[in-house]
Each structure stands twice: as C-alpha cells, then as structure tokens.
Design a protein around this motif. Structure first.
Motif, PDB file in Angstrom:
ATOM      1  N   THR A 129      34.493  43.162  37.521  1.00 26.60           N
ATOM      2  CA  THR A 129      35.368  42.552  38.518  1.00 26.60           C
ATOM      3  C   THR A 129      36.788  42.478  37.962  1.00 26.60           C
ATOM      4  O   THR A 129      36.998  42.533  36.746  1.00 26.60           O
ATOM      5  CB  THR A 129      34.898  41.133  38.865  1.00 26.60           C
ATOM      6  OG1 THR A 129      35.077  40.292  37.708  1.00 26.60           O
ATOM      7  CG2 THR A 129      33.440  41.121  39.293  1.00 26.60           C
ATOM      8  N   PRO A 130      37.788  42.343  38.833  1.00 27.80           N
ATOM      9  CA  PRO A 130      39.164  42.198  38.354  1.00 27.80           C
ATOM     10  C   PRO A 130      39.331  41.013  37.399  1.00 27.80           C
ATOM     11  O   PRO A 130      40.081  41.103  36.425  1.00 27.80           O
ATOM     12  CB  PRO A 130      39.963  41.996  39.643  1.00 27.80           C
ATOM     13  CG  PRO A 130      39.183  42.740  40.668  1.00 27.80           C
ATOM     14  CD  PRO A 130      37.743  42.490  40.306  1.00 27.80           C
ATOM     15  N   ASN A 131      38.661  39.907  37.662  1.00 27.27           N
ATOM     16  CA  ASN A 131      38.771  38.753  36.775  1.00 27.27           C
ATOM     17  C   ASN A 131      38.211  39.049  35.384  1.00 27.27           C
ATOM     18  O   ASN A 131      38.733  38.561  34.371  1.00 27.27           O
ATOM     19  CB  ASN A 131      38.038  37.551  37.370  1.00 27.27           C
ATOM     20  CG  ASN A 131      38.799  36.928  38.535  1.00 27.27           C
ATOM     21  OD1 ASN A 131      39.932  37.308  38.825  1.00 27.27           O
ATOM     22  ND2 ASN A 131      38.168  35.994  39.218  1.00 27.27           N
ATOM     23  N   ASP A 170      43.735  45.312  36.038  1.00 23.82           N
ATOM     24  CA  ASP A 170      43.045  44.336  36.888  1.00 23.82           C
ATOM     25  C   ASP A 170      43.542  44.385  38.329  1.00 23.82           C
ATOM     26  O   ASP A 170      42.763  44.347  39.281  1.00 23.82           O
ATOM     27  CB  ASP A 170      43.115  42.912  36.310  1.00 23.82           C
ATOM     28  CG  ASP A 170      44.536  42.399  36.126  1.00 23.82           C
ATOM     29  OD1 ASP A 170      45.486  43.082  36.565  1.00 23.82           O
ATOM     30  OD2 ASP A 170      44.705  41.320  35.517  1.00 23.82           O
ATOM     31  N   ALA A 219      41.486  45.633  41.659  1.00 23.96           N
ATOM     32  CA  ALA A 219      41.389  44.797  42.859  1.00 23.96           C
ATOM     33  C   ALA A 219      41.723  45.607  44.103  1.00 23.96           C
ATOM     34  O   ALA A 219      41.038  45.502  45.131  1.00 23.96           O
ATOM     35  CB  ALA A 219      42.329  43.595  42.736  1.00 23.96           C
ATOM     36  N   ARG A 259      38.928  47.953  45.001  1.00 19.71           N
ATOM     37  CA  ARG A 259      37.780  47.262  45.582  1.00 19.71           C
ATOM     38  C   ARG A 259      38.091  46.674  46.965  1.00 19.71           C
ATOM     39  O   ARG A 259      37.271  45.986  47.544  1.00 19.71           O
ATOM     40  CB  ARG A 259      37.321  46.146  44.643  1.00 19.71           C
ATOM     41  CG  ARG A 259      36.650  46.646  43.376  1.00 19.71           C
ATOM     42  CD  ARG A 259      36.593  45.541  42.306  1.00 19.71           C
ATOM     43  NE  ARG A 259      35.978  44.334  42.787  1.00 19.71           N
ATOM     44  CZ  ARG A 259      34.698  43.987  42.580  1.00 19.71           C
ATOM     45  NH1 ARG A 259      33.907  44.792  41.882  1.00 19.71           N
ATOM     46  NH2 ARG A 259      34.228  42.857  43.039  1.00 19.71           N
ATOM     47  N   GLY A 261      42.588  41.984  46.258  1.00 18.51           N
ATOM     48  CA  GLY A 261      42.271  40.893  45.348  1.00 18.51           C
ATOM     49  C   GLY A 261      42.164  39.564  46.073  1.00 18.51           C
ATOM     50  O   GLY A 261      42.305  39.471  47.292  1.00 18.51           O
ATOM     51  N   SER A 262      41.924  38.525  45.281  1.00 13.62           N
ATOM     52  CA  SER A 262      41.794  37.176  45.831  1.00 13.62           C
ATOM     53  C   SER A 262      42.937  36.312  45.315  1.00 13.62           C
ATOM     54  O   SER A 262      43.600  36.646  44.323  1.00 13.62           O
ATOM     55  CB  SER A 262      40.459  36.559  45.405  1.00 13.62           C
ATOM     56  OG  SER A 262      40.418  36.374  43.997  1.00 13.62           O
ATOM     57  N   GLY A 272      42.147  35.277  41.844  1.00 11.45           N
ATOM     58  CA  GLY A 272      42.364  36.334  40.863  1.00 11.45           C
ATOM     59  C   GLY A 272      43.829  36.499  40.528  1.00 11.45           C
ATOM     60  O   GLY A 272      44.193  36.687  39.364  1.00 11.45           O
TER      61      GLY A 272
END
Length: 256
Positions: A55-57, A101, A105, A108, A111-112, A115
């Motif tokens: 995951t990006p995190n 990162d 994101a 995918r 991002g959030s 994140g």
C-alpha cells in the motif's frame, strides 16, 4: 510453471510502468533532479511495490526507515567518507520511495487524506531531523568540521528554519488556493500539458532535496562539507524570501 509465472510478473510490472508514466504529476516547478532522477526512480519502485501488493502507506514507511536510518548515522557515526556515502545512499533511497508512495497511490486509483497526511508528516519530520543531525555532528566533531566557534552552530538552525518554513508555506499556499478556487482541479490538466521551463528547473536545483542529499558525500571532508552545507543553507534562505513573496502575491490577487 516458474517460467510462465516470471513472464506474467514481468508483463504485470511493465504494464504498471506504462500506466505510471501516463499518470505523472506536472513537471512545472520541479527541478531537473526530481524530474529526471527521482521521479523515474520512484516510478520503478512504485511498479515493484504494486507488484508486491504494498500500500502507499507501507511505501511511506519504507521511505521513513531509509531516511531516518541515514539521519541517525549522520548524527551518531564518525564523519568519515564511508559514513557520508551511507548517509547519502539512505537519504537518496528514502527520497525515491517518497516519490513512489504518491505514484503508487495514483496507480491504485487515488490516495487517501490519511495517506497524504502521513506523507507530509514524515517529510516534515525528516527535514527537521536531518538539520538537527548536522547540528549534532558539528557539536560533536568541531575539530573535523572547523566548527569550534559557536556561530557555526547557527548555520544548521538557520537552514532548518528556512527549510521548514518553505515546506509549510508551500503546503499552506496550495491548500488556500484550492479553497479559494475549488473548481481549479478540473483545469489542472491543461496547465500540466504546458512544457515546463528548463531554466526554472535548473534554478531550483539548489533547493531540491535530492541535490541537498549529495552534500553528505563530502562528510569526510570536514570543512568542505561545512562550506557546501552553508552555501546550500544560504540558497535556501534566499529562495524562501522569493517563495514567500510569490505566494503572498498569489494569495492577495483578486479571484478571476
């Protein structure tokens, strides 16, 4: 079976690289180092992370591990040429993962908020800790760096101030401009398609984090590191004044 799996994995990575290349952020306001070195390196790391299911995190956490390991080495180890190489390598790899990162994101699907928050917090901590590490090194090894006079200890403090205010000011300006023009995102693509200025990209090299990391290769050189670091610190202060003036004018301008 293993050959088929390897081929599929290679195709998966190649597909991810193609998608990443098409989803890059605008190169406007980005130095040559970030455009031609760090972002491409981050693209390969993002494709690899995507293939591994990270995951990006998690990629942000990997970036933090490399960066803070380098910071600890700069602060605690003897300032030799070998130490400088290790510090530069850790910072450079951490910076590449820092680019990866965000690219992961976007690959995918976006991002959030959490994140983005984590990424900025890690970046701010890295900037603050890195200049603190230089301050500690100057204090611990005054003979090596020629920093016996207390005035030299003000250099990393001033550099840290310029770097943190630039980082915060840039983020705050971006957020306030978004708030003032919530529909601006729709037109971002048009601006992104314009060719970035090469002159500006070269001019921004002194304040690019990747270029700053290179100065640690001189760590074993004592006074050479001290002067190179001081020159970059002076450049950071001058760019801060220019950035603050630019940002204030942009935010003061009447809405169009």
């Amino acid at each position: 079976m293993s050959s088929t799996t390897s081929t599929t994995s290679t195709e998966h990575t190649a597909s991810a690289l193609t998608r990443l290349k098409a989803a890059q952020k605008s190169a406007k306001g980005v130095s040559l180092y970030s455009r031609f070195v760090n972002r491409p390196a981050g693209r390969y790391l993002a494709a690899g992370a995507y293939r591994l299911g990270l995951t990006p995190n998690q990629v942000t956490a990997i970036s933090a591990v490399f960066s803070f390991a380098a910071v600890a080495t700069a602060a605690c180890a003897s300032p030799t040429w070998g130490t400088g190489l290790l510090v530069w390598l850790g910072l450079a790899v951490g910076f590449a993962f820092d680019s990866a990162d965000g690219q992961l994101a976007r690959l995918r699907g976006g991002g959030s908020a959490a994140g983005e928050w984590l990424d900025h917090v890690v970046d701010c901590a890295k900037i603050t800790a890195l200049h603190t590490a230089v301050l500690i090194a100057f204090h611990r090894h005054p003979g090596h760096f020629g920093t016996g006079a207390d005035g030299w200890l003000l250099v990393p403090l001033g550099f840290q101030l310029a770097a943190v205010v630039t980082f915060f000011g840039g983020l705050l300006t971006e957020q306030l401009k978004r708030k003032a023009a919530p529909g601006a995102g729709a037109g971002a693509g048009a601006g992104a398609s314009a060719a970035p200025s090469t002159v500006r990209a070269v001019a921004l090299l002194p304040v690019d984090h990747g270029v700053f990391c290179l100065v640690f290769l001189l760590l074993g050189g004592g006074s050479a590191f001290r002067w190179a670091y001081t020159v970059l610190g002076a450049a950071a202060a001058l760019f801060l004044l220019a950035f603050l003036t630019k940002w204030f004018r942009e935010l003061s301008a009447p809405p169009r």
